[in-house]
Design a protein around this motif. Structure first.
Motif, PDB file in Angstrom:
ATOM      1  N   GLU A   1       0.547  -1.148  -0.026  1.00 41.29           N
ATOM      2  CA  GLU A   1      -0.196   0.077   0.130  1.00 41.29           C
ATOM      3  C   GLU A   1       0.982   1.244  -0.117  1.00 41.29           C
ATOM      4  O   GLU A   1       0.546   2.451  -0.322  1.00 41.29           O
ATOM      5  N   PHE A   2       1.764   1.353   0.965  1.00 41.97           N
ATOM      6  CA  PHE A   2       3.350   2.079   0.765  1.00 41.97           C
ATOM      7  C   PHE A   2       3.110   2.399  -0.045  1.00 41.97           C
ATOM      8  O   PHE A   2       3.527   3.795  -1.269  1.00 41.97           O
ATOM      9  N   ARG A   3       3.732   1.792  -1.107  1.00 44.08           N
ATOM     10  CA  ARG A   3       4.346   1.857  -3.060  1.00 44.08           C
ATOM     11  C   ARG A   3       3.417   1.769  -3.492  1.00 44.08           C
ATOM     12  O   ARG A   3       3.960   3.312  -4.720  1.00 44.08           O
ATOM     13  N   ALA A   4       1.861   2.030  -3.571  1.00 37.80           N
ATOM     14  CA  ALA A   4       1.331   2.350  -4.314  1.00 37.80           C
ATOM     15  C   ALA A   4       0.941   3.811  -4.034  1.00 37.80           C
ATOM     16  O   ALA A   4      -0.024   4.189  -5.122  1.00 37.80           O
ATOM     17  N   SER A   5       1.237   3.750  -2.929  1.00 40.35           N
ATOM     18  CA  SER A   5       0.336   6.040  -2.399  1.00 40.35           C
ATOM     19  C   SER A   5       1.394   6.869  -3.039  1.00 40.35           C
ATOM     20  O   SER A   5       2.588   6.458  -4.062  1.00 40.35           O
ATOM     21  N   ASP A   6       0.464   8.284  -3.412  1.00 41.12           N
ATOM     22  CA  ASP A   6       1.021   9.380  -3.833  1.00 41.12           C
ATOM     23  C   ASP A   6       2.268  10.263  -2.894  1.00 41.12           C
ATOM     24  O   ASP A   6       2.363   9.320  -2.112  1.00 41.12           O
ATOM     25  N   GLU A   7       3.195  10.362  -2.956  1.00 42.10           N
ATOM     26  CA  GLU A   7       4.049  11.496  -2.356  1.00 42.10           C
ATOM     27  C   GLU A   7       3.240  12.364  -0.943  1.00 42.10           C
ATOM     28  O   GLU A   7       3.983  11.616  -0.100  1.00 42.10           O
ATOM     29  N   LEU A   8       2.107  13.081  -1.262  1.00 39.29           N
ATOM     30  CA  LEU A   8       1.793  13.063  -0.101  1.00 39.29           C
ATOM     31  C   LEU A   8       1.203  12.375   0.638  1.00 39.29           C
ATOM     32  O   LEU A   8       1.689  11.895   2.416  1.00 39.29           O
ATOM     33  N   GLU A   9       0.108  10.877   0.525  1.00 39.34           N
ATOM     34  CA  GLU A   9       0.686  10.237   1.320  1.00 39.34           C
ATOM     35  C   GLU A   9       1.591   9.847   1.962  1.00 39.34           C
ATOM     36  O   GLU A   9       1.558   9.297   3.876  1.00 39.34           O
ATOM     37  N   GLN A  10       2.940   9.197   1.195  1.00 38.36           N
ATOM     38  CA  GLN A  10       3.800   9.163   1.935  1.00 38.36           C
ATOM     39  C   GLN A  10       4.652  10.028   2.566  1.00 38.36           C
ATOM     40  O   GLN A  10       5.292   9.101   3.873  1.00 38.36           O
ATOM     41  N   ARG A  11       4.451  11.104   3.039  1.00 38.44           N
ATOM     42  CA  ARG A  11       4.641  11.966   3.357  1.00 38.44           C
ATOM     43  C   ARG A  11       3.746  12.001   4.841  1.00 38.44           C
ATOM     44  O   ARG A  11       4.662  11.311   5.700  1.00 38.44           O
ATOM     45  N   ILE A  12       2.944  11.715   4.736  1.00 31.67           N
ATOM     46  CA  ILE A  12       2.056  11.798   5.659  1.00 31.67           C
ATOM     47  C   ILE A  12       1.732  10.398   6.315  1.00 31.67           C
ATOM     48  O   ILE A  12       2.247   9.832   8.142  1.00 31.67           O
ATOM     49  N   GLU A  13       2.297   9.297   5.731  1.00 34.80           N
ATOM     50  CA  GLU A  13       2.475   7.896   6.564  1.00 34.80           C
ATOM     51  C   GLU A  13       4.034   8.247   7.317  1.00 34.80           C
ATOM     52  O   GLU A  13       4.442   6.862   8.033  1.00 34.80           O
ATOM     53  N   LEU A  14       5.072   8.462   6.659  1.00 31.67           N
ATOM     54  CA  LEU A  14       5.853   8.732   7.366  1.00 31.67           C
ATOM     55  C   LEU A  14       6.326   9.197   8.822  1.00 31.67           C
ATOM     56  O   LEU A  14       6.849   8.955   9.495  1.00 31.67           O
ATOM     57  N   THR A  15       5.519  10.753   8.450  1.00 31.26           N
ATOM     58  CA  THR A  15       5.577  11.382   9.705  1.00 31.26           C
ATOM     59  C   THR A  15       4.819  10.529  10.546  1.00 31.26           C
ATOM     60  O   THR A  15       5.316  10.785  11.624  1.00 31.26           O
TER      61      THR A  15
END
Lengths: 67, 131
Positions: free
Chosen positions: B61-75
């Motif tokens: 799911e993380f790999r399939a998400s876009d850059e803002l979603e990845q930033r949210i997940e990493l935060t």
């Protein structure tokens, strides 16, 4: 970062979702860019510039108080 | 992680089911069968199968998400990790000073559920920031 994204999108009559689909991101990402809460990555900024046939600096500009 | 892709959501639900089933089976079998040491190892580690499947679904799911979603997940991951490690360290200091008496078994078992709770709270905070 200030952007002209909303104006450019509305000129073309596209919804946020339609623009998001064209550049391969989520609608939330487009919304966050338009409201100035998120600065896009360079690849995404280039995709948007190419889509709107404008130079990046005419779409995005630093805010007045930015260093 | 909140799966937006239907394929990843299905994989996550399946992995969660495997986890719950293996966890309950493991606890029950260890208690009732009183197996030999080698089988105890296998039964005790059985829930890891579900955990591994859940981790894989989350990474997909993380790999399939876009850059803002990845930033949210990493935060969210960063905030949850920082809070958990600081909490664990504080607990360790208090236990070392004999001010608290906590079972190591309970702490280790509750580590993952606590992390999941902290991650969920941190993710809500990160999502609100970009809404």
């Amino acid at each position: 970062m200030q952007s002209q994204l909303r104006a450019l999108r509305e000129q073309r009559g596209w919804s946020q979702a339609a623009l998001a689909e064209r550049v391969g991101v989520s609608r939330q990402t487009i919304n966050a860019i338009e409201t100035g809460k998120y600065d896009p990555s360079l690849p995404l900024a280039f995709r948007l510039a190419r889509l709107f046939e404008q130079p990046i600096e005419s779409i995005f500009s630093p805010q007045e108080d930015a260093p | 992680m909140f799966c937006s892709q239907p394929r990843n959501r299905r994989a996550f639900v399946l992995a969660s089911s495997v986890y719950v089933t293996t966890l309950l089976s493991s606890v029950a079998l260890l208690r009732w069968l009183q197996p030999a040491a080698s089988l105890r190892w296998v039964l005790a580690l059985l829930p890891l199968v579900g955990i591994a499947l859940m981790a894989r679904a989350m990474l997909d799911e993380f790999r399939a998400s876009d850059e803002l979603e990845q930033r949210i997940e990493l935060t969210a991951v960063a905030l949850a990790t920082l809070t958990l490690t600081m909490g664990a360290f504080t607990l360790g200091l208090l236990v070392s000073a004999d001010l608290l008496h906590v079972s190591a078994k309970a702490v280790l078992i509750w580590l993952l559920p606590t992390y999941v709770l902290l991650y969920s709270a941190a993710r809500m905070f990160a999502v609100r920031r970009y809404r």
